[in-house]
Design an enzyme around this catalytic site. Structure first.
Site, PDB file in Angstrom:
ATOM      1  N   THR A   1      -3.167  -2.762  -9.119  1.00 30.28           N
ATOM      2  CA  THR A   1      -2.935  -2.600  -7.690  1.00 30.28           C
ATOM      3  C   THR A   1      -1.741  -1.695  -7.434  1.00 30.28           C
ATOM      4  O   THR A   1      -0.933  -1.423  -8.325  1.00 30.28           O
ATOM      5  CB  THR A   1      -2.704  -3.957  -6.996  1.00 30.28           C
ATOM      6  OG1 THR A   1      -1.598  -4.602  -7.613  1.00 30.28           O
ATOM      7  CG2 THR A   1      -3.937  -4.827  -7.056  1.00 30.28           C
ATOM      8  N   HIS A   2      -1.652  -1.227  -6.202  1.00 33.81           N
ATOM      9  CA  HIS A   2      -0.591  -0.301  -5.820  1.00 33.81           C
ATOM     10  C   HIS A   2       0.796  -0.806  -6.209  1.00 33.81           C
ATOM     11  O   HIS A   2       1.567  -0.108  -6.858  1.00 33.81           O
ATOM     12  CB  HIS A   2      -0.641  -0.029  -4.309  1.00 33.81           C
ATOM     13  CG  HIS A   2       0.493   0.795  -3.828  1.00 33.81           C
ATOM     14  ND1 HIS A   2       1.637   0.221  -3.320  1.00 33.81           N
ATOM     15  CD2 HIS A   2       0.690   2.127  -3.807  1.00 33.81           C
ATOM     16  CE1 HIS A   2       2.494   1.189  -3.004  1.00 33.81           C
ATOM     17  NE2 HIS A   2       1.922   2.349  -3.286  1.00 33.81           N
ATOM     18  N   GLY A   3       1.123  -2.020  -5.810  1.00 28.32           N
ATOM     19  CA  GLY A   3       2.463  -2.551  -6.068  1.00 28.32           C
ATOM     20  C   GLY A   3       2.795  -2.607  -7.544  1.00 28.32           C
ATOM     21  O   GLY A   3       3.888  -2.221  -7.958  1.00 28.32           O
TER      22      GLY A   3
ATOM     23  N   VAL B   1       3.279   1.090  -8.932  1.00 26.79           N
ATOM     24  CA  VAL B   1       4.508   1.751  -8.481  1.00 26.79           C
ATOM     25  C   VAL B   1       5.732   1.050  -9.069  1.00 26.79           C
ATOM     26  O   VAL B   1       6.698   1.707  -9.481  1.00 26.79           O
ATOM     27  CB  VAL B   1       4.571   1.819  -6.945  1.00 26.79           C
ATOM     28  CG1 VAL B   1       5.892   2.401  -6.475  1.00 26.79           C
ATOM     29  CG2 VAL B   1       3.413   2.648  -6.406  1.00 26.79           C
TER      30      VAL B   1
ATOM     31  N   ASP C   1       0.878  -1.169   0.000  1.00 31.99           N
ATOM     32  CA  ASP C   1       0.000   0.000   0.000  1.00 31.99           C
ATOM     33  C   ASP C   1       0.915   1.218   0.000  1.00 31.99           C
ATOM     34  O   ASP C   1       2.141   1.065  -0.026  1.00 31.99           O
ATOM     35  CB  ASP C   1      -0.966  -0.031   1.186  1.00 31.99           C
ATOM     36  CG  ASP C   1      -0.275  -0.059   2.539  1.00 31.99           C
ATOM     37  OD1 ASP C   1       0.797   0.556   2.705  1.00 31.99           O
ATOM     38  OD2 ASP C   1      -0.811  -0.695   3.452  1.00 31.99           O
TER      39      ASP C   1
END
Length: 78
Positions: free
Chosen positions: A35-37, A40, A13
């Site tokens: 998703t976040h991962g 990023v 997160d």
């Protein structure tokens, strides 16, 4: 975490973001392309494979692995 380590976690997160500049790759147990991962990791240009059931109990701290982000695989090398 040291620079060049592969981050293996149940999920990420925004609180995990400071670790991404150190990471050579990412493996998470939950997640998908948005998703976040995954997002990023893409921004930092590091390979990521998300949605790997049981990754954290299988991959041990210090174990050498190969992460094929484009192909979607995680290979245990030891």
């Amino acid at each position: 975490m040291d620079k060049g380590d592969i981050l293996v976690a149940p999920y990420t997160d925004p609180g995990w973001t400071p670790l991404f500049p150190l990471a050579a790759g990412l493996v998470t147990e939950v997640g998908g392309l948005l998703t976040h991962g995954a997002a990023v990791a893409c921004e930092y240009g590091i390979p990521a494979v998300v949605g790997v059931d049981g990754a954290t109990p299988i991959i041990r701290d210090g174990q050498k692995i190969r992460v094929g982000g484009a192909q979607g695989f995680v290979e245990l090398l030891e």
